[in-house]
Design a protein around this motif. Structure first.
Motif, PDB file in Angstrom:
ATOM      1  N   ASN A   6      45.557  37.358  30.629  1.00 37.48           N
ATOM      2  CA  ASN A   6      44.356  37.816  31.345  1.00 37.48           C
ATOM      3  C   ASN A   6      44.283  37.268  32.771  1.00 37.48           C
ATOM      4  OD1 ASN A   6      43.300  39.411  29.246  1.00 37.48           O
ATOM      5  ND2 ASN A   6      42.459  37.576  28.248  1.00 37.48           N
ATOM      6  N   GLY A   7      45.451  37.183  33.415  1.00 39.61           N
ATOM      7  CA  GLY A   7      45.469  36.805  34.819  1.00 39.61           C
ATOM      8  C   GLY A   7      45.315  35.325  35.100  1.00 39.61           C
ATOM      9  N   THR A   8      45.430  34.468  34.108  1.00 42.39           N
ATOM     10  CA  THR A   8      45.343  33.028  34.318  1.00 42.39           C
ATOM     11  C   THR A   8      46.489  32.336  33.594  1.00 42.39           C
ATOM     12  OG1 THR A   8      43.891  32.746  32.402  1.00 42.39           O
ATOM     13  CG2 THR A   8      42.831  33.072  34.549  1.00 42.39           C
ATOM     14  N   ILE A   9      46.841  31.141  34.063  1.00 37.73           N
ATOM     15  CA  ILE A   9      47.871  30.332  33.403  1.00 37.73           C
ATOM     16  C   ILE A   9      47.169  29.493  32.335  1.00 37.73           C
ATOM     17  CG2 ILE A   9      49.636  28.549  33.712  1.00 37.73           C
ATOM     18  CD1 ILE A   9      49.852  29.472  36.629  1.00 37.73           C
ATOM     19  N   ILE A  10      47.453  29.793  31.085  1.00 37.01           N
ATOM     20  CA  ILE A  10      46.758  29.090  29.997  1.00 37.01           C
ATOM     21  C   ILE A  10      47.584  27.936  29.435  1.00 37.01           C
ATOM     22  CG2 ILE A  10      45.382  31.099  29.358  1.00 37.01           C
ATOM     23  CD1 ILE A  10      47.338  31.630  27.078  1.00 37.01           C
ATOM     24  N   VAL A  13      43.609  41.228  38.845  1.00 40.83           N
ATOM     25  CA  VAL A  13      44.663  41.047  37.843  1.00 40.83           C
ATOM     26  C   VAL A  13      44.957  39.561  37.664  1.00 40.83           C
ATOM     27  CG1 VAL A  13      47.084  41.537  37.296  1.00 40.83           C
ATOM     28  CG2 VAL A  13      45.659  43.292  38.366  1.00 40.83           C
ATOM     29  N   LEU A  14      44.892  38.804  38.771  1.00 40.22           N
ATOM     30  CA  LEU A  14      45.057  37.353  38.723  1.00 40.22           C
ATOM     31  C   LEU A  14      43.739  36.694  39.108  1.00 40.22           C
ATOM     32  CD1 LEU A  14      48.528  36.873  40.499  1.00 40.22           C
ATOM     33  CD2 LEU A  14      48.060  36.998  38.042  1.00 40.22           C
ATOM     34  N   HIS A  15      43.399  35.612  38.407  1.00 41.11           N
ATOM     35  CA  HIS A  15      42.125  34.919  38.649  1.00 41.11           C
ATOM     36  C   HIS A  15      42.388  33.461  39.020  1.00 41.11           C
ATOM     37  CE1 HIS A  15      39.929  38.257  36.609  1.00 41.11           C
ATOM     38  NE2 HIS A  15      40.997  38.282  35.841  1.00 41.11           N
ATOM     39  N   ASN A  16      42.235  33.127  40.306  1.00 41.92           N
ATOM     40  CA  ASN A  16      42.271  31.735  40.749  1.00 41.92           C
ATOM     41  C   ASN A  16      43.496  30.993  40.205  1.00 41.92           C
ATOM     42  OD1 ASN A  16      41.049  29.726  42.317  1.00 41.92           O
ATOM     43  ND2 ASN A  16      40.165  28.745  40.492  1.00 41.92           N
ATOM     44  N   VAL A  17      44.672  31.552  40.426  1.00 43.95           N
ATOM     45  CA  VAL A  17      45.921  30.977  39.902  1.00 43.95           C
ATOM     46  C   VAL A  17      46.461  29.938  40.879  1.00 43.95           C
ATOM     47  CG1 VAL A  17      48.327  31.480  39.321  1.00 43.95           C
ATOM     48  CG2 VAL A  17      46.499  33.026  38.580  1.00 43.95           C
ATOM     49  N   LYS A  31      47.997  28.730  45.735  1.00 44.58           N
ATOM     50  CA  LYS A  31      46.761  27.975  45.905  1.00 44.58           C
ATOM     51  C   LYS A  31      45.562  28.888  45.659  1.00 44.58           C
ATOM     52  CE  LYS A  31      48.047  24.305  49.179  1.00 44.58           C
ATOM     53  NZ  LYS A  31      47.741  23.715  50.513  1.00 44.58           N
ATOM     54  N   ASN A  32      44.957  28.747  44.511  1.00 42.55           N
ATOM     55  CA  ASN A  32      43.724  29.481  44.177  1.00 42.55           C
ATOM     56  C   ASN A  32      43.854  30.988  44.466  1.00 42.55           C
ATOM     57  OD1 ASN A  32      42.427  26.948  43.597  1.00 42.55           O
ATOM     58  ND2 ASN A  32      42.171  26.665  45.799  1.00 42.55           N
ATOM     59  N   VAL A  33      44.910  31.586  43.961  1.00 43.34           N
ATOM     60  CA  VAL A  33      45.212  32.987  44.251  1.00 43.34           C
ATOM     61  C   VAL A  33      44.449  33.923  43.317  1.00 43.34           C
ATOM     62  CG1 VAL A  33      47.000  34.757  44.179  1.00 43.34           C
ATOM     63  CG2 VAL A  33      47.479  32.543  45.245  1.00 43.34           C
ATOM     64  N   THR A  34      43.738  34.854  43.923  1.00 47.34           N
ATOM     65  CA  THR A  34      43.085  35.949  43.195  1.00 47.34           C
ATOM     66  C   THR A  34      43.592  37.247  43.789  1.00 47.34           C
ATOM     67  OG1 THR A  34      41.093  34.656  42.702  1.00 47.34           O
ATOM     68  CG2 THR A  34      40.888  37.054  42.647  1.00 47.34           C
ATOM     69  N   PHE A  35      43.960  38.184  42.916  1.00 48.96           N
ATOM     70  CA  PHE A  35      44.520  39.448  43.406  1.00 48.96           C
ATOM     71  C   PHE A  35      44.248  40.566  42.413  1.00 48.96           C
ATOM     72  CE2 PHE A  35      47.960  42.564  43.128  1.00 48.96           C
ATOM     73  CZ  PHE A  35      47.876  43.131  44.391  1.00 48.96           C
ATOM     74  N   GLY A  36      44.017  41.764  42.965  1.00 47.06           N
ATOM     75  CA  GLY A  36      43.895  42.972  42.148  1.00 47.06           C
ATOM     76  C   GLY A  36      44.442  44.151  42.906  1.00 47.06           C
ATOM     77  N   LEU A  56      53.813  38.958  44.569  1.00 37.69           N
ATOM     78  CA  LEU A  56      53.122  38.210  45.619  1.00 37.69           C
ATOM     79  C   LEU A  56      54.074  37.229  46.296  1.00 37.69           C
ATOM     80  CD1 LEU A  56      49.685  37.507  43.874  1.00 37.69           C
ATOM     81  CD2 LEU A  56      50.164  39.160  45.688  1.00 37.69           C
ATOM     82  N   VAL A  57      55.012  36.679  45.532  1.00 37.67           N
ATOM     83  CA  VAL A  57      56.007  35.775  46.116  1.00 37.67           C
ATOM     84  C   VAL A  57      56.842  36.527  47.146  1.00 37.67           C
ATOM     85  CG1 VAL A  57      58.069  34.394  45.651  1.00 37.67           C
ATOM     86  CG2 VAL A  57      56.124  34.277  44.098  1.00 37.67           C
ATOM     87  N   SER A  58      57.205  37.775  46.823  1.00 40.70           N
ATOM     88  CA  SER A  58      58.002  38.610  47.731  1.00 40.70           C
ATOM     89  C   SER A  58      57.150  39.276  48.798  1.00 40.70           C
ATOM     90  CB  SER A  58      58.733  39.694  46.934  1.00 40.70           C
ATOM     91  OG  SER A  58      59.479  39.132  45.891  1.00 40.70           O
ATOM     92  N   ARG A  59      55.863  39.089  48.718  1.00 48.82           N
ATOM     93  CA  ARG A  59      54.876  39.700  49.600  1.00 48.82           C
ATOM     94  C   ARG A  59      54.959  41.215  49.629  1.00 48.82           C
ATOM     95  NH1 ARG A  59      53.263  39.655  55.951  1.00 48.82           N
ATOM     96  NH2 ARG A  59      51.084  40.136  55.580  1.00 48.82           N
ATOM     97  N   PHE A  60      55.082  41.794  48.426  1.00 51.38           N
ATOM     98  CA  PHE A  60      54.937  43.236  48.309  1.00 51.38           C
ATOM     99  C   PHE A  60      53.459  43.601  48.356  1.00 51.38           C
ATOM    100  CE2 PHE A  60      59.143  43.061  45.940  1.00 51.38           C
ATOM    101  CZ  PHE A  60      59.852  43.499  47.033  1.00 51.38           C
ATOM    102  N   TYR A  61      52.626  42.639  48.058  1.00 51.83           N
ATOM    103  CA  TYR A  61      51.178  42.775  48.176  1.00 51.83           C
ATOM    104  C   TYR A  61      50.644  41.479  48.770  1.00 51.83           C
ATOM    105  CZ  TYR A  61      51.869  46.515  44.713  1.00 51.83           C
ATOM    106  OH  TYR A  61      52.299  47.628  44.054  1.00 51.83           O
ATOM    107  N   ASP A  62      49.467  41.552  49.365  1.00 57.87           N
ATOM    108  CA  ASP A  62      48.787  40.356  49.876  1.00 57.87           C
ATOM    109  C   ASP A  62      47.664  39.960  48.933  1.00 57.87           C
ATOM    110  OD1 ASP A  62      50.262  39.698  52.112  1.00 57.87           O
ATOM    111  OD2 ASP A  62      49.084  40.962  53.466  1.00 57.87           O
ATOM    112  N   THR A  63      47.420  38.677  48.877  1.00 60.20           N
ATOM    113  CA  THR A  63      46.359  38.169  48.005  1.00 60.20           C
ATOM    114  C   THR A  63      44.991  38.608  48.511  1.00 60.20           C
ATOM    115  OG1 THR A  63      46.185  36.114  49.275  1.00 60.20           O
ATOM    116  CG2 THR A  63      47.750  36.140  47.437  1.00 60.20           C
ATOM    117  N   ASN A  64      44.043  38.751  47.576  1.00 61.47           N
ATOM    118  CA  ASN A  64      42.651  38.975  47.968  1.00 61.47           C
ATOM    119  C   ASN A  64      42.006  37.661  48.389  1.00 61.47           C
ATOM    120  OD1 ASN A  64      42.523  41.220  45.190  1.00 61.47           O
ATOM    121  ND2 ASN A  64      42.848  41.756  47.317  1.00 61.47           N
TER     122      ASN A  64
END
Length: 595
Positions: free
Chosen positions: A561-565, A367-371, A355-360, A397-405
């Motif tokens: 570029n970090g988005t689903i096109i 790296v991801l923009h509002n995915v 849901k509206n995931v942004t992460f770097g 992010l699915v495995s929660r190796f990192y948390d979303t911004n």
């Protein structure tokens, strides 16, 4: 990008001396009963030492002048008994303290290792592995002398100084005052010197860490070094690192060795004052010869503990740099926190939603923009796109190796931040392009996917991915040692074993990151059958640059570029003639031209 390299000095947060000392001493608490026993032994040693000069005074004043042979024999027997008791107590205290010290180092190293395991990937991204090893091994070992001296030196020697001072003042207050007049000068000099010494040892620890990191990295990449005949250049770099380490050590020791001349000078000056003033008092008949002899002995007993405490203080300052580096890592809070309030993840059905995931990896460089997307249970999703587009980041992010911004990652409607990490990751199977095998047998590497797996289950998993045949051709079959990082096997063989490991885990969510990239085409056809069995009934993410392997996926998501096109089935995306179509046709033409 790593924040620290093998040639870059680490920046360690400085702690106050008092804080470091109290934290170190806290590790003695589990052994307090044994420590009390050691202190009692040290008190026995101290009392034996204190009584000896008194007995000597009695012998000189009462028995030598009167030539009392019997009295002298009794006195000699008492002195001998005291020395035997002191010797036994000394031996027993050292033995017990060595055992305690070894246990403390074991506890610190275990605590540090367990804590590092809890730290997020970002911690390991920021520093070379060799520098982490330097703290777990070298810095912990450096604390050995500190702990043993803390009990056997600091406390008993302090008690000795107080006791001896009291006896000296009892014997002759004026002589006692003369003997301690140089103490203020000694303390000022030592405390001023420790500022320089600590900073020099900090530099030494940094240089040693650099050398450790450089050595680990160069040996890990020895095949590249030999392949490009880079041995001479790397040897020069190694020599430079060794020279930096040597220079920093010599510099630290240079200041460190000022301790002993200062203490010896103070002791010598005090002795001169005692002899001078004692001679004046003896001329006036104010003291007896026996008293002066006893006082000289007590003076030595007064300064020896000061010398020992100065030595301990020197050890303390020297090893504060090591303790600082250990506590700095222990004080790092994981980016991924597993709170006690987090609920246990029930059996995963397989719905995955962004849901509206942004992460770097660095907050200011996303790296991801509002995915946003949603995957139904049991669907197989292919992630396609250029290198660095964000495909692997999505699976991390699915495995929660990192948390979303920003935004949320949900599995079966539950935010991954709100569930127990172990209960989440234990239901996931991940196979990466960069396969990692441990220095163990093939059997144990496959069993890593399920620690209680039977031998039959291991063999069945290997057969499913067509690894069984090549394994049985090896000298010891499943008991074959693969060497460090699986270097004995080919890249394709390592990948097959890694795939069997993932299959054995029987995960609810499966992630295949370039899982067949290092397998030849003939083997891939066989492995693909095993993959199809594994994918059935599980939510799966497949990352692949070889587009022919993902044609049958339920959905293909094109990341750029970090988005689903684009998103859809293979046929739908081909009909759209967009990014995926161009990518597929370019790869198809490339393969035809190569053929």
């Amino acid at each position: 990008m790593a924040k620290n390299t093998v040639k870059q000095d680490e920046k360690v947060i400085s702690l106050k001396n008092k804080e470091i000392f109290l934290r170190l001493i806290s590790y003695l608490r589990p052994f307090k009963i044994k420590v009390i026993f050691i202190l009692l032994l040290m008190i026995v040693i101290m009392i034996s030492g204190l009584l000896s000069p008194m007995i000597l005074q009695i012998a000189i004043d009462n028995y030598i002048d009167t030539k009392n042979i019997v009295g002298m024999l009794v006195i000699s027997g008492v002195l001998l008994a005291l020395n035997i008791v002191s010797m036994y107590s000394q031996r027993a205290s050292i033995l017990q303290m060595n055992k305690i010290t070894n246990n403390i180092l074991l506890n610190i190293r275990q605590e540090l290792y367990v804590h590092i395991q809890k730290l997020s990937f970002s911690f390991f991204d920021d520093r070379p592995v060799g520098k982490i090893l330097a703290r777990v091994v070298g810095d912990v070992n450096s604390l050995s002398e500190l702990f043993s001296n803390a009990v056997t030196t600091l406390i008993p020697q302090t008690l000795t100084i107080i006791s001896v001072a009291a006896i000296m003042f009892y014997l002759n207050p004026s002589l006692a005052l003369i003997s301690i007049t140089v103490l203020p000068l000694l303390f000022v000099a030592l405390f001023g010197l420790q500022v320089f010494i600590r900073s020099k040892w900090q530099v030494y620890r940094q240089k040693r860490s650099n050398l450790n990191g450089f050595t680990h990295e160069s040996f890990s990449g020895i095949r590249i070094i030999q392949n490009f005949t880079y041995e001479k250049e790397i040897s020069k770099s190694f020599k430079n690192s060794v020279n930096d380490l040597m220079d920093s050590f010599v510099n630290a020791v240079f200041y460190n060795d000022f301790f002993w001349p200062i203490v010896d000078f103070s002791w010598g000056l005090s002795s001169i004052l005692i002899f001078w003033y004692g001679a004046k008092l003896s001329q006036t008949g104010s003291v007896t010869i026996g008293t002066i002899a006893a006082f000289i002995s007590y003076s030595g007993m007064f300064w020896r503990p000061i010398l020992n405490i100065a030595s301990f203080y020197n050890t303390l300052i020297t090893n504060f740099a090591a303790a600082e580096r250990i506590f700095e890592i222990m004080d790092i809070n994981p980016d991924i926190e597993d709170l006690e309030s987090n609920e246990i993840m029930p059996l995963i059905k397989g719905t995955v939603e962004f849901k509206n995931v942004t992460f770097g990896y660095e907050k200011h460089i996303p790296v991801l923009h509002n995915v946003s997307f949603k995957i139904k249970p049991g669907e197989t999703i292919a992630l396609v796109g250029p290198t660095g587009a964000g495909k692997t980041t999505i699976t991390s992010l699915v495995s929660r190796f990192y948390d979303t911004n920003k935004g949320e990652v949900l599995i079966d409607g539950k935010n991954v931040k709100d569930v127990n990490l172990n209960s989440l990751r234990s239901q996931m199977g991940i196979m990466l392009q960069d396969t990692f095998l441990f220095s163990d047998t093939i059997k144990e590497n496959i069993r890593y996917g399920k620690l209680d797996a039977t031998e039959e289950e291991i063999i069945e998993a290997a057969k499913a991915v067509n690894a069984h045949e090549f394994i049985m051709q090896l000298e010891n079959g499943y008991d074959t040692q693969v060497n460090e990082r699986g270097s004995r096997l080919s890249v394709g063989q390592r990948q097959l074993i890694s795939f069997a490991r993932a299959l054995l885990a029987n995960p609810r969510i499966l992630i295949l990151d370039e899982a067949t990239s290092n397998i030849d085409t003939a083997t891939e056809i066989l492995v693909q059958k095993g993959i199809n069995k594994l994918l059935h009934g599980r939510t799966s993410f497949v990352i692949a640059h070889r587009l022919s392997t993902i044609r049958d996926c339920d959905k293909i998501m094109v990341i750029d570029n970090g988005t689903i096109i684009e998103a859809g089935t293979h046929d739908e995306l081909i009909r759209r003639k967009g990014f995926y179509y161009n990518l597929y046709m370019a790869q198809y033409r490339f393969l035809n031209e190569g053929a």
